[in-house]
Design a protein around this motif. Sequence first.
Motif, PDB file in Angstrom:
ATOM      1  N   HIS A 381       0.832  -1.198   0.000  1.00 15.77           N
ATOM      2  CA  HIS A 381       0.000   0.000   0.000  1.00 15.77           C
ATOM      3  C   HIS A 381       0.872   1.257   0.000  1.00 15.77           C
ATOM      4  O   HIS A 381       2.022   1.239   0.434  1.00 15.77           O
ATOM      5  N   SER A 382       0.277   2.341  -0.433  1.00 17.24           N
ATOM      6  CA  SER A 382       0.924   3.662  -0.360  1.00 17.24           C
ATOM      7  C   SER A 382       0.224   4.501   0.713  1.00 17.24           C
ATOM      8  O   SER A 382      -0.878   4.154   1.174  1.00 17.24           O
ATOM      9  N   VAL A 383       0.841   5.611   1.073  1.00 15.68           N
ATOM     10  CA  VAL A 383       0.209   6.537   2.013  1.00 15.68           C
ATOM     11  C   VAL A 383      -1.121   7.032   1.443  1.00 15.68           C
ATOM     12  O   VAL A 383      -2.127   7.134   2.160  1.00 15.68           O
ATOM     13  N   ALA A 384      -1.146   7.306   0.158  1.00 15.39           N
ATOM     14  CA  ALA A 384      -2.392   7.776  -0.473  1.00 15.39           C
ATOM     15  C   ALA A 384      -3.496   6.728  -0.383  1.00 15.39           C
ATOM     16  O   ALA A 384      -4.668   7.068  -0.191  1.00 15.39           O
ATOM     17  N   ASP A 385      -3.125   5.439  -0.507  1.00  8.74           N
ATOM     18  CA  ASP A 385      -4.115   4.363  -0.359  1.00  8.74           C
ATOM     19  C   ASP A 385      -4.744   4.398   1.027  1.00  8.74           C
ATOM     20  O   ASP A 385      -5.974   4.274   1.173  1.00  8.74           O
ATOM     21  N   VAL A 386      -3.921   4.550   2.040  1.00  5.13           N
ATOM     22  CA  VAL A 386      -4.416   4.523   3.425  1.00  5.13           C
ATOM     23  C   VAL A 386      -5.235   5.765   3.720  1.00  5.13           C
ATOM     24  O   VAL A 386      -6.265   5.708   4.413  1.00  5.13           O
ATOM     25  N   GLU A 387      -4.817   6.907   3.199  1.00  5.13           N
ATOM     26  CA  GLU A 387      -5.597   8.127   3.380  1.00  5.13           C
ATOM     27  C   GLU A 387      -6.960   7.989   2.717  1.00  5.13           C
ATOM     28  O   GLU A 387      -7.978   8.440   3.278  1.00  5.13           O
ATOM     29  N   ARG A 388      -7.003   7.376   1.558  1.00  5.36           N
ATOM     30  CA  ARG A 388      -8.278   7.150   0.869  1.00  5.36           C
ATOM     31  C   ARG A 388      -9.194   6.267   1.708  1.00  5.36           C
ATOM     32  O   ARG A 388     -10.398   6.544   1.850  1.00  5.36           O
ATOM     33  N   LEU A 389      -8.643   5.200   2.266  1.00  3.38           N
ATOM     34  CA  LEU A 389      -9.438   4.314   3.116  1.00  3.38           C
ATOM     35  C   LEU A 389      -9.975   5.058   4.331  1.00  3.38           C
ATOM     36  O   LEU A 389     -11.179   4.981   4.643  1.00  3.38           O
ATOM     37  N   ALA A 390      -9.106   5.781   5.031  1.00  6.21           N
ATOM     38  CA  ALA A 390      -9.530   6.485   6.246  1.00  6.21           C
ATOM     39  C   ALA A 390     -10.604   7.522   5.942  1.00  6.21           C
ATOM     40  O   ALA A 390     -11.616   7.624   6.659  1.00  6.21           O
ATOM     41  N   ASP A 391     -10.409   8.284   4.888  1.00  4.47           N
ATOM     42  CA  ASP A 391     -11.386   9.318   4.542  1.00  4.47           C
ATOM     43  C   ASP A 391     -12.743   8.708   4.171  1.00  4.47           C
ATOM     44  O   ASP A 391     -13.805   9.258   4.505  1.00  4.47           O
ATOM     45  N   THR A 392     -12.729   7.551   3.500  1.00  8.08           N
ATOM     46  CA  THR A 392     -13.996   6.908   3.121  1.00  8.08           C
ATOM     47  C   THR A 392     -14.700   6.351   4.354  1.00  8.08           C
ATOM     48  O   THR A 392     -15.933   6.459   4.474  1.00  8.08           O
ATOM     49  N   ILE A 393     -13.955   5.764   5.280  1.00  9.91           N
ATOM     50  CA  ILE A 393     -14.561   5.272   6.525  1.00  9.91           C
ATOM     51  C   ILE A 393     -15.212   6.427   7.278  1.00  9.91           C
ATOM     52  O   ILE A 393     -16.357   6.316   7.760  1.00  9.91           O
ATOM     53  N   LEU A 394     -14.523   7.557   7.372  1.00 10.62           N
ATOM     54  CA  LEU A 394     -15.085   8.705   8.093  1.00 10.62           C
ATOM     55  C   LEU A 394     -16.339   9.225   7.404  1.00 10.62           C
ATOM     56  O   LEU A 394     -17.308   9.618   8.069  1.00 10.62           O
ATOM     57  N   ALA A 395     -16.339   9.217   6.088  1.00  9.99           N
ATOM     58  CA  ALA A 395     -17.518   9.678   5.357  1.00  9.99           C
ATOM     59  C   ALA A 395     -18.713   8.761   5.567  1.00  9.99           C
ATOM     60  O   ALA A 395     -19.865   9.222   5.535  1.00  9.99           O
ATOM     61  N   LEU A 396     -18.455   7.475   5.806  1.00 16.03           N
ATOM     62  CA  LEU A 396     -19.530   6.501   6.010  1.00 16.03           C
ATOM     63  C   LEU A 396     -19.911   6.326   7.475  1.00 16.03           C
ATOM     64  O   LEU A 396     -20.895   5.653   7.776  1.00 16.03           O
ATOM     65  N   SER A 397     -19.145   6.896   8.391  1.00 14.53           N
ATOM     66  CA  SER A 397     -19.402   6.703   9.820  1.00 14.53           C
ATOM     67  C   SER A 397     -20.630   7.492  10.268  1.00 14.53           C
ATOM     68  O   SER A 397     -20.991   8.507   9.652  1.00 14.53           O
ATOM     69  N   PRO A 398     -21.295   7.064  11.361  1.00 16.13           N
ATOM     70  CA  PRO A 398     -22.444   7.817  11.875  1.00 16.13           C
ATOM     71  C   PRO A 398     -21.992   9.151  12.443  1.00 16.13           C
ATOM     72  O   PRO A 398     -20.907   9.257  13.016  1.00 16.13           O
ATOM     73  N   ARG A 399     -22.814  10.171  12.267  1.00 16.95           N
ATOM     74  CA  ARG A 399     -22.443  11.483  12.791  1.00 16.95           C
ATOM     75  C   ARG A 399     -22.607  11.519  14.296  1.00 16.95           C
ATOM     76  O   ARG A 399     -23.619  11.059  14.829  1.00 16.95           O
ATOM     77  N   PRO A 400     -21.639  12.100  15.012  1.00 22.26           N
ATOM     78  CA  PRO A 400     -21.806  12.265  16.464  1.00 22.26           C
ATOM     79  C   PRO A 400     -23.018  13.138  16.757  1.00 22.26           C
ATOM     80  O   PRO A 400     -23.338  14.069  16.021  1.00 22.26           O
ATOM     81  N   SER A 401     -23.715  12.822  17.848  1.00 22.07           N
ATOM     82  CA  SER A 401     -24.891  13.583  18.225  1.00 22.07           C
ATOM     83  C   SER A 401     -24.746  14.083  19.655  1.00 22.07           C
ATOM     84  O   SER A 401     -24.291  13.357  20.536  1.00 22.07           O
ATOM     85  N   GLN A 402     -25.076  15.347  19.863  1.00 29.33           N
ATOM     86  CA  GLN A 402     -25.015  15.878  21.222  1.00 29.33           C
ATOM     87  C   GLN A 402     -26.051  15.202  22.116  1.00 29.33           C
ATOM     88  O   GLN A 402     -25.841  15.033  23.316  1.00 29.33           O
ATOM     89  N   ASN A 403     -27.191  14.819  21.544  1.00 29.59           N
ATOM     90  CA  ASN A 403     -28.248  14.170  22.296  1.00 29.59           C
ATOM     91  C   ASN A 403     -28.366  12.735  21.816  1.00 29.59           C
ATOM     92  O   ASN A 403     -28.734  12.516  20.666  1.00 29.59           O
ATOM     93  N   PRO A 404     -28.038  11.749  22.683  1.00 30.37           N
ATOM     94  CA  PRO A 404     -28.087  10.353  22.228  1.00 30.37           C
ATOM     95  C   PRO A 404     -29.468   9.917  21.779  1.00 30.37           C
ATOM     96  O   PRO A 404     -29.608   8.914  21.099  1.00 30.37           O
ATOM     97  N   GLN A 405     -30.540  10.677  22.104  1.00 25.82           N
ATOM     98  CA  GLN A 405     -31.888  10.299  21.682  1.00 25.82           C
ATOM     99  C   GLN A 405     -32.179  10.764  20.253  1.00 25.82           C
ATOM    100  O   GLN A 405     -33.112  10.316  19.630  1.00 25.82           O
TER     101      GLN A 405
END
Length: 409
Positions: A381-405
């Motif tokens: 892998h290259s650094v660019a490969d890993v950055e691409r993976l990390a950025d895509t995971i973050l884009a797909l992750s649930p957004r933090p919420s101030q209110n868990p409800q």
Amino acid sequence: MTEPAPSWLDELPAHLQALDAAHLLRRRRVVRPLGDGYLSVDGERLLAFCSNDYLGLAGDPALVAAACEGARHYGVGSGASPMVSGHSVANAALEEELARFVGLPRALYFYAGFATNASVIPALVGEGDALFSDALNHACLIDGARLSKATIHRFAHADLDQLGRQLAACTARRKLVLSDAVFSMDGDVADVPRLLHLCEQHDALLLIDDAHGFGVLGPQGRGTLAQFGLVGATASRRVLYMATLGKALGVAGAFVAGDATLVEWLLQKTRSYTFATAAPALLAEALRASLRCVERDDWRRARLAELVGVLRQRLHAGLAGTGWRLLDSPTPIQPLIVGDNATALALMDGLRQHGLWVPAIRPPTVPAGTARLRIALSAAHSVADVERLADTILALSPRPSQNPQEPTA
């Protein structure tokens, strides 16, 4: 005409449907390596973060050339067990080179890693003996323990205080402690010096499975024992070192190394060594070439360390408040815990839609409620490969919420 009695075989379709409903049905993919970390997965070109080819050696031209030359010289099969006529000149040379590389007196070369642990353990202990196993040990260690018929004492993962109490209370004459060196689904490293100290205190033998550390950890990739300085003049006869050859070394097979008398005992008593056809000499020649690359190419481990740092830096801050977490691992195994099976599968599918291949890991491979992506990094892998993976995971992750409800977007 009498109806045939119901058969348990008739129940299998319903059991398979139940697995599928629980998001636990496993599906094989047809893959082809494309180089530079890419795979063709069912015909689709994807950047893969799932291989144990940590040093990117599986397709290295030097290994391919060595295997081809080995095939020309020895043929493609060994023809027999090592105890009959399967122990070739190449296999014998590989054993000597492996022992020298890991700094232990003698090594024994096996055709497969799972079969090694599953049969070495019953060769060491049996009925009336005691066996102590980390709760997160690999399945081959667990199966070997069961096959041995020794009394099994399971200790909580990395809880060496509990192990110490179990050893102190044990009255069996023969005691064997089992532990992964690098745990395959969490990526953490065992405290091998303390494990050895406990074994010395209680007259026990220690079997260390370094499948995921050999080639990666220690000076020149010599493994976890070398990383802790437990080789050469400081090697203990109480340690039996096992490592696989199909991960960082990029080929196939496994070996055990340790005290010469102990290894001789295994040669005499290990059923998967005595009764299985030996690994072909062409693989031994490829492995000898791989060992030379591992010893010489420090850049591969340097790149891995860089990639681990990049991934962890990007994901740690970005995942805060999402409920997802990256486990603390200094190795190329970077587990991202997402929780339930359906979420893990959905994330896997989302990454695939972005050209990334990171299969979900679910129970029973990992404990219930800890479904994850097991991100495996490689020097390919290259650094660019890993950055691409990390950025895509973050884009797909649930957004933090101030209110868990509040529902997340």
